[in-house]
Scaffold this motif. Structure first.
Motif, PDB file in Angstrom:
ATOM      1  N   THR A  59      89.919  -3.703  32.226  1.00  0.00           N
ATOM      2  CA  THR A  59      90.666  -2.612  32.860  1.00  0.00           C
ATOM      3  C   THR A  59      91.555  -3.130  33.996  1.00  0.00           C
ATOM      4  OG1 THR A  59      88.795  -2.130  34.296  1.00  0.00           O
ATOM      5  CG2 THR A  59      88.988  -0.811  32.298  1.00  0.00           C
ATOM      6  N   HIS A  97      87.331  -0.690  22.620  1.00  0.00           N
ATOM      7  CA  HIS A  97      88.273  -1.743  23.023  1.00  0.00           C
ATOM      8  C   HIS A  97      87.993  -3.111  22.413  1.00  0.00           C
ATOM      9  CE1 HIS A  97      90.150   1.206  25.505  1.00  0.00           C
ATOM     10  NE2 HIS A  97      89.047   1.403  26.204  1.00  0.00           N
ATOM     11  N   GLN A 100      90.279  -3.608  19.578  1.00  0.00           N
ATOM     12  CA  GLN A 100      91.656  -3.810  20.052  1.00  0.00           C
ATOM     13  C   GLN A 100      91.831  -5.226  20.609  1.00  0.00           C
ATOM     14  OE1 GLN A 100      91.873  -0.683  22.997  1.00  0.00           O
ATOM     15  NE2 GLN A 100      92.280   0.932  21.490  1.00  0.00           N
ATOM     16  N   CYS A 148      83.012   9.725  32.803  1.00  0.00           N
ATOM     17  CA  CYS A 148      84.237  10.042  32.066  1.00  0.00           C
ATOM     18  C   CYS A 148      84.294   9.273  30.747  1.00  0.00           C
ATOM     19  CB  CYS A 148      85.457   9.702  32.916  1.00  0.00           C
ATOM     20  SG  CYS A 148      85.516  10.653  34.446  1.00  0.00           S
ATOM     21  N   ARG A 152      84.709  11.469  27.604  1.00  0.00           N
ATOM     22  CA  ARG A 152      86.004  11.503  26.921  1.00  0.00           C
ATOM     23  C   ARG A 152      86.183  10.373  25.923  1.00  0.00           C
ATOM     24  NH1 ARG A 152      87.399  12.722  32.268  1.00  0.00           N
ATOM     25  NH2 ARG A 152      87.431  14.982  32.536  1.00  0.00           N
ATOM     26  N   ARG A 177      83.658  21.853  38.712  1.00  0.00           N
ATOM     27  CA  ARG A 177      84.495  20.748  38.234  1.00  0.00           C
ATOM     28  C   ARG A 177      83.631  19.608  37.708  1.00  0.00           C
ATOM     29  NH1 ARG A 177      86.729  21.439  43.506  1.00  0.00           N
ATOM     30  NH2 ARG A 177      88.254  23.121  43.454  1.00  0.00           N
ATOM     31  N   GLU A 180      85.166  16.508  36.225  1.00  0.00           N
ATOM     32  CA  GLU A 180      86.081  15.678  36.998  1.00  0.00           C
ATOM     33  C   GLU A 180      85.445  14.344  37.373  1.00  0.00           C
ATOM     34  OE1 GLU A 180      89.234  17.232  39.989  1.00  0.00           O
ATOM     35  OE2 GLU A 180      87.581  16.477  41.209  1.00  0.00           O
ATOM     36  N   CYS A 181      86.280  13.328  37.376  1.00  0.00           N
ATOM     37  CA  CYS A 181      85.851  11.960  37.674  1.00  0.00           C
ATOM     38  C   CYS A 181      85.247  11.867  39.076  1.00  0.00           C
ATOM     39  CB  CYS A 181      87.073  11.046  37.583  1.00  0.00           C
ATOM     40  SG  CYS A 181      86.735   9.322  37.965  1.00  0.00           S
ATOM     41  N   GLY A 183      85.368   9.168  40.797  1.00  0.00           N
ATOM     42  CA  GLY A 183      86.195   8.273  41.591  1.00  0.00           C
ATOM     43  C   GLY A 183      85.792   6.808  41.530  1.00  0.00           C
ATOM     44  N   PHE A 184      84.832   6.478  40.683  1.00  0.00           N
ATOM     45  CA  PHE A 184      84.421   5.074  40.599  1.00  0.00           C
ATOM     46  C   PHE A 184      85.515   4.252  39.907  1.00  0.00           C
ATOM     47  CE2 PHE A 184      82.076   1.606  38.368  1.00  0.00           C
ATOM     48  CZ  PHE A 184      81.836   0.841  39.498  1.00  0.00           C
ATOM     49  N   GLY A 185      85.595   4.393  38.591  1.00  0.00           N
ATOM     50  CA  GLY A 185      86.706   3.743  37.881  1.00  0.00           C
ATOM     51  C   GLY A 185      86.740   2.236  38.018  1.00  0.00           C
ATOM     52  N   PHE A 188      89.153   0.470  40.351  1.00  0.00           N
ATOM     53  CA  PHE A 188      89.912   1.531  41.026  1.00  0.00           C
ATOM     54  C   PHE A 188      89.351   1.778  42.423  1.00  0.00           C
ATOM     55  CE2 PHE A 188      89.992   6.162  41.995  1.00  0.00           C
ATOM     56  CZ  PHE A 188      91.352   6.312  42.212  1.00  0.00           C
TER      57      PHE A 188
ATOM     58  N   SER B 365      94.691   4.976  39.088  1.00  0.00           N
ATOM     59  CA  SER B 365      94.018   5.822  38.109  1.00  0.00           C
ATOM     60  C   SER B 365      92.620   5.276  37.920  1.00  0.00           C
ATOM     61  CB  SER B 365      94.752   5.772  36.773  1.00  0.00           C
ATOM     62  OG  SER B 365      93.899   6.214  35.728  1.00  0.00           O
ATOM     63  N   SER B 366      91.649   6.165  37.824  1.00  0.00           N
ATOM     64  CA  SER B 366      90.283   5.712  37.566  1.00  0.00           C
ATOM     65  C   SER B 366      90.053   5.576  36.067  1.00  0.00           C
ATOM     66  CB  SER B 366      89.283   6.700  38.176  1.00  0.00           C
ATOM     67  OG  SER B 366      89.428   7.964  37.560  1.00  0.00           O
ATOM     68  N   LEU B 367      91.113   5.751  35.275  1.00  0.00           N
ATOM     69  CA  LEU B 367      91.019   5.714  33.813  1.00  0.00           C
ATOM     70  C   LEU B 367      89.999   6.740  33.316  1.00  0.00           C
ATOM     71  CD1 LEU B 367      91.163   1.847  33.147  1.00  0.00           C
ATOM     72  CD2 LEU B 367      93.059   3.479  33.174  1.00  0.00           C
ATOM     73  N   CYS B 368      89.971   7.879  33.961  1.00  0.00           N
ATOM     74  CA  CYS B 368      88.966   8.884  33.597  1.00  0.00           C
ATOM     75  C   CYS B 368      89.312   9.527  32.260  1.00  0.00           C
ATOM     76  CB  CYS B 368      88.836   9.948  34.684  1.00  0.00           C
ATOM     77  SG  CYS B 368      90.165  11.172  34.705  1.00  0.00           S
ATOM     78  N   VAL B 386      96.459   0.606  31.217  1.00  0.00           N
ATOM     79  CA  VAL B 386      95.829  -0.715  31.119  1.00  0.00           C
ATOM     80  C   VAL B 386      96.859  -1.744  30.645  1.00  0.00           C
ATOM     81  CG1 VAL B 386      94.104  -2.071  29.868  1.00  0.00           C
ATOM     82  CG2 VAL B 386      93.485   0.166  30.799  1.00  0.00           C
ATOM     83  N   ARG B 389      98.905  -2.720  33.529  1.00  0.00           N
ATOM     84  CA  ARG B 389      98.140  -3.602  34.415  1.00  0.00           C
ATOM     85  C   ARG B 389      98.178  -5.024  33.863  1.00  0.00           C
ATOM     86  NH1 ARG B 389      92.718   0.056  35.808  1.00  0.00           N
ATOM     87  NH2 ARG B 389      93.874   1.880  36.542  1.00  0.00           N
TER      88      ARG B 389
END
Lengths: 251, 477, 223
Positions: A59, A97, A100, A148, A152, A177, A180-181, A183-185, A188, B365-368, B386, B389
């Motif tokens: 990422t 991934h 990919q 997330c 998702r 919510r 909703e994320c 905020g970790f990511g 990020f 973006s947290s890529l959520c 990504v 990036r």
């Protein structure tokens, strides 16, 4: 949305890919996942050479490095058993991934084979094990944050809550919510710490507002983030990986 | 109370984010607006087979892109047959010059504008002003933003960063209206002010939502009627659009329109859907005598070259990705410092401005995945973030301007060390204080983390160790 | 090389090679299968939800409904066409009334300020309606030009119940729009509106504050 997955019958054995965060910070969660699976009569193979799925590098854009790390994992699952991963984020990395990353390379077929056998833990417990749970704990209200990636990327918004619903004494409350994320990511939180902390602040407030004193997640990244925020605030709300919670209440 | 003129740049993302996060008004305005938009979208799609509709939307846009050069030629031929004059611009400057030349050929001094993000992208207003031509925005939100000497903070709702009191103050200061919280009063005042300007305008400039190759038709989606005014009242209408906005057939339009309005504002339809296929005919009594279409490339043909990046061009500019973005919701549109903010901006603007300018956007973006989940044409926005990036650290194909700009020896060394450790299982296992070691590899990480959170403690024994004990029947807790 | 040639060349000589165009399945935007009652109910519900006012009238007595609307809305000057049966019948019926009829078959340049400032309502025919979105479709003509449905503060549109179809896609397909588009084709769904001031809805920002649909029925008028 993740494509509909066809689930296999319950196997004799599974591989467990423990993930690096669990290895380093929450090893009990990994062990509890093993215990839950073993209680179902499934033999759990833990390849000793496993390290990390490579997602942090992936990422961050460092795909050459991520590919080498991923390649080191590809050979760890030679038999056709399912690969159970107690994290939506690492599971998503491997399922989505890996193919990919290795597209057009000699390892493409192997990457696809591994990807197809990857199951997130709660997904596996619900859809493959049809896990029965007998709750021995005290009555309790609990909140859940589904990562997330699980929600998702892997399409698993419902499996965690489905497991909690089997615990007779546990009431799951939904925070506002909820999708909703937190905020970790991954990186990020490091590259945009202020935005990330605004997000986790909102997440902790939402969880706290439910009145629950405990929350569970199926991803240790989110756990580290949300629990770390609660601890920093000095708040008495504790987080736990869902595997540990399920094991603790039913063992 | 109205904000002082402020310039935002993508390079200053961090500082701008810091300021926005510390501004309760901004936080509150965006949070409430985005919550409302998300819930309206959910409701309006509830009785639809949304996945099938999104599939069709993506498919229509992909088909248009697959035939893009042919469709552009077909659009041009059919527009010309309809009496619309077609111009091509390689970049924003050329597009501005074309529009200025048309204005000058009519001795135009006053231009009235319908909402057009492409015109924002090419800074048309500034360009016209320098040529002594006044360009006035007529979409209410754009008008307010222009009065306040700002740029839009959202592609659909330009003034979403302002609340009623702030708007009242802006209108009072700039146009002399009463200070009030009465939205009807303010709307009526703006109607009055702008009607004079519509009548006086020499040229109307609009954007285009869909340009139909098959019929040479320009489609505009709107609620206010300013788009219809702009394209009907002045004697000359200039429509400006990116080359990717073309669709093949008229039948492609209804599904895209359905997706656009529902995704953007949760409306099942907008008040007006305006389809223009030519200037006023000899026997007609209103409408412009001249219609021009300016097709703008401005980096789009570069994006077009790459199979993965191509998906960026499917966008129909609904703004759903920003409405659902947890980062956008908290920092607002201006923080991005670019014409298109939020997730779509972060995958589009690097191609227009280069990664040197925009390097902090793909990481913001947290890529959520919320953006990709709601995108009406299924653009895999997280994957594209990504990819950018990857381009910025120099491990991509090198076909994005500024590729490699973020590659630093220190960071490469950190990831190489990570790679070494994660590909040497014995060393991995031996690292009992593994966490400590990994943190040491990323020295910048621990500071920002612990400013806001308690750092996790590395476990005394790793999972590897616990599994070994478990196998030996030891250590069962 | 001109920008045109340059752009087309770049697109044609794409580095990753030519793209394959997929075939589209439009089933999701058609085939609703609503009966006329359902279609009518949906139309009315949807256009009502965006502030459109629907007045039902038997075909033979629509002029009475129009007169009532004009009185109720206080319309004194009404802009309308001449040749289409809708304005033609209205002109005939209103000839001796207090309502001043404003001709629209003159170039806008000759009466722009008058249209902008002293017309109370515009009356137009419509070509049909769309049940799924509560929309009217109009193809303005020399007889009924573009601006009379936009500039006056009230737009009164006359719609025949049997001309309502299910979806926008159905209309485009069944009426062969692609075979010949007019200078301007319009869908109108409610009066002009904005939510640009803190998401508060306000009507009539640039166009009409009110849209009244006189819905004419040859069959029985629904209760």
């Amino acid at each position: 949305m993740a494509p509909v997955k066809l689930y296999p019958p319950r196997p004799e054995k599974v591989y467990l890919f423990g993930t690096c965060l669990i290895d380093m910070f929450y090893p009990e969660a990994g062990l509890d996942a093993i215990r839950l699976l073993e209680r179902e009569g499934i033999e759990v193979i833990f390849p000793d050479d496993q390290t990390c799925c490579g997602q942090p590098a992936y990422t961050s854009g460092y795909h050459d490095e991520a590919r080498e790390v991923a390649r080191a994992q590809l050979g760890l699952f030679p038999d056709p058993w399912p690969i159970v991963v107690p994290s939506g984020s690492c599971g998503g990395m491997m399922r989505t991934h890996y193919p990919q990353l290795f597209a057009g390379s000699v390892d493409e077929a192997l990457a696809r084979d591994v990807a197809e056998r990857v199951f997130e833990l709660t997904e596996f417990l619900v859809h493959v094990c049809h896990l029965p749970l007998e709750d021995h704990g005290e009555p309790e209200t609990i909140a859940m944050h589904t990562s997330c990636s699980a929600r998702r990327e892997m399409g698993l918004a419902d499996t965690g809550p489905a497991l909690l619903a089997k615990l007779g004494q546990v009431e799951l409350v939904e925070q506002v919510r909820a999708s909703e994320c937190c905020g970790f990511g991954g990186t990020f939180a490091v590259r945009h710490p202020e935005v990330s902390s605004a997000m986790v602040e909102d997440k902790t407030q939402a969880i706290e507002a439910t009145g629950a004193k405990h929350f569970v997640t199926s991803d240790c990244g989110c756990l580290m983030n949300i629990a770390g925020r609660f601890a920093h605030q000095g708040k008495d709300v504790k987080g736990e990986h869902i595997a540990s919670y399920l094991w603790r209440r039913t063992s | 109370m109205s904000a002082a003129v402020q310039t935002f740049t993508p390079k200053a993302f961090h500082r701008q984010a810091h300021d926005a996060l510390g501004n309760p008004q901004i936080r509150d305005n965006f949070r409430r607006a985005m919550d409302g938009l998300m819930s309206k979208r959910r409701d309006v799609f509830s009785d639809w087979d949304l996945e099938t509709l999104r599939e069709l939307g993506a498919n229509i846009r992909l088909r248009a892109l697959a035939k893009l050069p042919d469709l552009l030629e077909q659009l041009e031929a059919n527009c010309q047959a309809n009496g619309i004059r077609v111009h091509w611009a390689a970049d924003g400057d050329e597009a501005c010059r074309i529009i200025r030349d048309i204005c000058e050929s009519h001795d135009a001094r006053a231009v009235i504008k319908g909402k057009s993000m492409v015109s924002e992208e090419m800074h048309l207003n500034d360009h016209l002003e320098q040529a002594g031509i006044e360009a006035l925005e007529s979409d209410l939100g754009e008008y307010l933003v222009q009065l306040n000497q700002q740029t839009p903070s959202h592609i659909i709702m330009p003034a979403i960063h302002l609340n009623t009191d702030e708007i009242s103050e802006i209108m009072h200061t700039k146009t002399g209206t009463e200070r009030t919280r009465d939205v009807d009063y303010m709307t009526a005042a703006a109607r009055q002010q702008l009607r004079e300007r519509f009548m006086a305008a020499d040229v109307g400039v609009s954007g285009v939502n869909f340009a139909v190759a098959e019929t040479g038709t320009l489609c505009l989606v709107e609620n206010e009627g300013n788009g219809r005014m702009t394209t009907t009242v002045p004697p000359v209408h200039i429509a400006v659009t990116g080359i990717e906005k073309v669709v093949e057939q008229l039948r492609d339009v209804p599904p895209l329109y359905a997706l656009l309005t529902r995704s953007a504002t949760g409306q099942h339809v907008t008040t007006y859907f305006n389809m223009i296929s030519g200037p006023r005919k000899a026997d007609e009594h209103d409408g412009p005598r001249e219609v021009h279409l300016v097709l703008v490339d401005n980096g789009r043909s570069s994006i077009y070259q790459d199979d993965e990046l191509l998906d960026t061009l499917r966008c129909i500019r609904c703004g759903a990705c920003m409405n659902h973005c947890p980062v956008y919701t908290r920092v607002g549109g201006h923080t991005y410092g670019t014409t298109y903010p939020g997730p779509i901006g972060s995958i589009l603007m690097p191609h227009m401005l280069g990664l040197e300018e925009t390097k902090d956007l793909p990481t913001a973006s947290s890529l959520c995945g919320a953006c990709g989940e709601v995108c009406p044409v299924k653009i895999p926005i997280p994957d594209l973030l990504v990819r950018l990036r990857k381009e910025s650290v120099g491990e991509g194909r090198g076909n994005v301007p500024g590729a490699g700009v973020k590659r630093s020896g220190k960071e490469v060394a950190a990831w190489k060390s990570f790679q070494w450790l994660a590909t040497h299982p014995a060393a991995w296992r031996r690292s009992t204080a593994l966490a400590g070691k990994l943190q040491a590899l990323m020295p910048s990480s621990i500071g920002p983390w612990t400013d806001h959170r308690t750092a996790p403690k590395p476990a005394k024994a790793s999972l590897h160790a616990l599994v070994k004990r478990h196998r030996r029947g030891e250590g069962e807790a | 090389m001109s920008s045109r040639e340059q752009i087309l060349k770049r697109l044609r000589e794409r580095s990753d090679g030519p793209l394959t165009a997929p075939v589209s399945d439009f089933a999701v935007v058609t085939g609703r299968g609503w009966d006329s009652a359902e279609r009518l109910a949906r139309f009315e519900r949807l256009i009502g939800s965006v502030h459109g006012e629907v007045v039902h009238a038997p075909q033979a007595r629509w002029i009475e409904a129009l007169s009532e609307v004009l009185v109720a809305k206080g319309v004194r000057r009404l802009a309308l066409g001449r040749e289409h049966p809708v304005p033609a019948e209205a002109r005939q019926a209103l000839a001796d009334s207090d309502i001043e009829l404003v001709d629209v078959d003159r170039d806008i340049e000759a009466w722009q300020r008058e249209q902008f400032e002293s017309v109370d309502a515009g009356l137009t025919s419509t070509r049909g309606g769309i049940a799924e979105t509560g929309s009217l479709w109009l193809w303005p003509t020399a007889d009924e030009p573009r601006l009379i449905s936009l500039v006056p503060p009230i737009h009164i549109a006359v719609l025949d119940a049997e001309s309502i179809e299910d979806t926008f896609f159905d209309v485009v397909e069944r009426h062969g729009w692609a075979q010949g588009m007019p200078t301007n084709a319009l869908l109108v769904s409610g009066p002009s509106k904005t939510a640009d001031i803190e998401q508060t809805l306000a009507y009539g920002v640039h166009g009409p504050k009110a849209l009244v649909v006189i819905l004419r029925h040859t069959a029985e008028v629904p209760a």
